[in-house]
Scaffold this motif. Sequence first.
Motif, short mmCIF file in Angstrom:
data_model
loop_
_atom_site.label_atom_id
_atom_site.label_comp_id
_atom_site.label_asym_id
_atom_site.label_seq_id
_atom_site.Cartn_x
_atom_site.Cartn_y
_atom_site.Cartn_z
N SER A 9 -16.04 -42.70 18.50
CA SER A 9 -16.30 -43.75 19.02
C SER A 9 -14.94 -44.38 19.82
O SER A 9 -13.86 -44.12 19.27
CB SER A 9 -16.92 -45.06 18.28
OG SER A 9 -16.04 -45.39 17.32
N VAL A 15 -18.39 -39.98 15.31
CA VAL A 15 -20.02 -40.11 15.78
C VAL A 15 -20.83 -39.19 15.37
O VAL A 15 -20.51 -38.04 15.02
CB VAL A 15 -20.00 -40.08 17.30
CG1 VAL A 15 -21.40 -39.99 18.14
CG2 VAL A 15 -19.11 -40.93 18.16
N TYR A 48 -22.58 -45.26 18.68
CA TYR A 48 -21.98 -44.91 20.17
C TYR A 48 -22.28 -43.84 20.78
O TYR A 48 -22.38 -42.83 19.97
CB TYR A 48 -20.46 -45.06 20.01
CG TYR A 48 -19.71 -44.78 21.09
CD1 TYR A 48 -19.72 -45.72 21.94
CD2 TYR A 48 -19.18 -43.51 21.59
CE1 TYR A 48 -18.83 -45.48 23.21
CE2 TYR A 48 -18.71 -43.32 22.64
CZ TYR A 48 -18.39 -44.46 23.67
OH TYR A 48 -17.90 -44.19 24.90
N TRP A 55 -22.52 -48.53 23.47
CA TRP A 55 -23.00 -48.52 22.02
C TRP A 55 -24.59 -48.72 22.32
O TRP A 55 -25.01 -49.82 23.06
CB TRP A 55 -22.23 -49.66 21.63
CG TRP A 55 -21.04 -49.59 21.23
CD1 TRP A 55 -19.78 -49.70 22.04
CD2 TRP A 55 -20.35 -48.92 20.12
NE1 TRP A 55 -18.65 -49.30 21.43
CE2 TRP A 55 -18.89 -48.96 20.18
CE3 TRP A 55 -20.99 -48.52 18.66
CZ2 TRP A 55 -18.10 -48.43 19.32
CZ3 TRP A 55 -20.17 -48.08 17.83
CH2 TRP A 55 -18.80 -48.15 17.89
#
Length: 762
Positions: A9, A15, A48, A55
Amino acid sequence: MAEAAEFTSPGGCPVSPQAAAFDAFEGPYQVDPADALRWSRDQEPVFYSPKLGYWVVSRYDDIKAVFRDNILFSPCNALEKVTPFSDEAMAVLKSYDYAMNRTMVNEDEPAHMERRRALMEHFIPANLEPRQEMVRRLTREKMDAFIDDGRADLVARMLYEVPLTVALEFLGVPPDDQETLKRFSVAHTVNTWGRPTPEQQVEVAHSVGKFWRYAGEVLDKMRAEPDGPGWMHYAIRRNAEIPEVVTDSYLHSMMMAIIVAAHETTALASTNMFKLLLTHRDAWADICADPSLIPNAVEESLRYAGSIVAWRRQTTAPATVGGVDLPEGAKLMIVMASANRDTRQFENADSFDIYRDSAIDHLSFGYGSHQCMGKNIARMEMRIFLEEMSRRLPHLRLSEQEFSYLPNTSFRGPEALWVEWDPSRNPERAAPALRDRQLHFPVGAPQRKDIARPVRVAALRQEAEGVLGVTLEDTRGRPLPDWSAGAHVELCLDGYERKYSLCGRDGRYEVAILREEAGRGGSRHFHEALREGAELKLRGPSNLFKLDETAPHHVLVAGGIGITPILAMADRLKALGKPYELHYAGRSRASMAFLDRLQADHGAALRLYPKSEGARADLAAIVDALPEGARLHVCGPERMISALEDRTRHLPEGTLRFEHFAADAPALDPAVERPFEVELADSGFSVAVPADTTLLEALRVAGVDLPSDCCEGLCGSCEVSVLDGAVDHRDKVLTRAERAANRRMMACCSRARDGKRLRLAL
């Protein structure tokens, strides 16, 4: 493509594979956005998306919190292109002198609120009422043209053109070139929320540029007639009065933006509604038989499949959403379609239920200061569409077809909706007067009192002295909606309306009714009037006393008839294999309901305290023995709850959860009440509350959609945030500490102390 684990992110955090795989333009999200984000609601409510660069927020409470704070979460990027245009496409836009400015949708404070206040008058429910006849006339004209055909695409024949004509008439624009406008609107949607290819970007840019020029030409014509009817003429007059608020550039931008906003979303929402209802044939049949269900059917359609799937915000400072820290400048895609199917907010959220009395809580119109100004126009049109179609073509059915949707992140509805029917069965052939019948639904949100499902008494039994056990079933043999532990329903019979907790399930509902001789007569009436086979109405289920299933340990405490929700909680915890203990106090064993069932199902966890045997629950010892992180759920008389409030004052917030089973607040007495005024900080309006009116009632007259349930100060669903002013608290929801903090109040019963002014976050 890089492995999911390689994505991070903007803050540098890894992520997850599911977040990395999320694609808002292809796959599951385009098929069913709410279902596609189920994993997010359950596991990662804020994540994200590297593919999107945003987001994504998926839970109801988090999205509502973002909407509520329009300073920290700026709407500045609401109309920003999801896919940036190429240099070639930008050059095309420039050739048309395209200069789209901010509008009320995407502008910050204080400009937004100043303009909203200046231009809101035409959207007030009372000012929209006269437009109902125009909507009905247009709808009937369209239906007359195809009612004998036996097959039609509802989008092409009615659902696109009527909202467009209504929008143009509302604006004061003559509907000269609808096909051009349709092409412009589609281009605007793809331009802002889609992912066009480089070649498509150039084509879209030409359409958007032409739309911009067209809007300017129409605006010039309207300026020549400043006294004309409609909202744009009104805005032009306001421009002359307050040019620093309603500016020239703002008028041009709004002229273009509102043509899209005022009709496309309504057309898509109406198409979704008919697709839903014709798929759920039981719901369609119920509406045809009982048109009073129409307003709530519209709300449930907006909840289950609204046309606005997602919206956007951008942080103006570091922020925390759903426990996730976001940097300044973070771009958020808040998915209302996902929020509307959040089981934390809606009982049985994945079911389409036109009897759902909490459907109005949906976020399809947004929330707070930026809530859609045209929400009541959309409601009005959708209700009339549904009323006319269900009355004149009750035998309507969906044709076999493949549904297609315009790929984008934020708007959803089929591009066509083919339906068919047998014209020889059209009711008005035998009864021509049927065409001109009509109902009148007041503009605004539906009232909860008008929403109830028919049920039948399947069985009666004596659960204890003075306690009547009732099993209820659907009158048409359908399974009743599922519910979660702590839920209640409201029974309606012969003018009496009373709430009872649910305590058993098998597609039917079980409640227990304590006969209270000193009460207001409702329980006595149910005891005397209910018979096996008797029919009555039911609202719910609703749950404002939810069980925290994540806690490591639960202590359940019941007093008297308060055992009903507590029993359901014990059943649920046992099914989950969670540790729990159950303390049950009553006058005597003979008066304590469900004893046999409790001892059979929960014997190891059960502690009984019959007063007739000298047994007494040691509340202090129960609290002292609470393990770390445990939750204490209690339902019973006032003195029991008050004592537990005292005993748990030192424990972390949220340890104690309680529900009263009776209200003792007196009815509103205008002779002794004092009027007061409230300032709505998010909306920029002031509302007067007369002595004979509750705050809740006054807010609804002003067009504020505030959810409510019991209207007795018991449930907490009409809670509002207090920014300033002293509150005369009359509810049974807030703890003593919460009342002292003076940050929350229940709009159905509480008032301003001494008639003074309150400032609310609405």
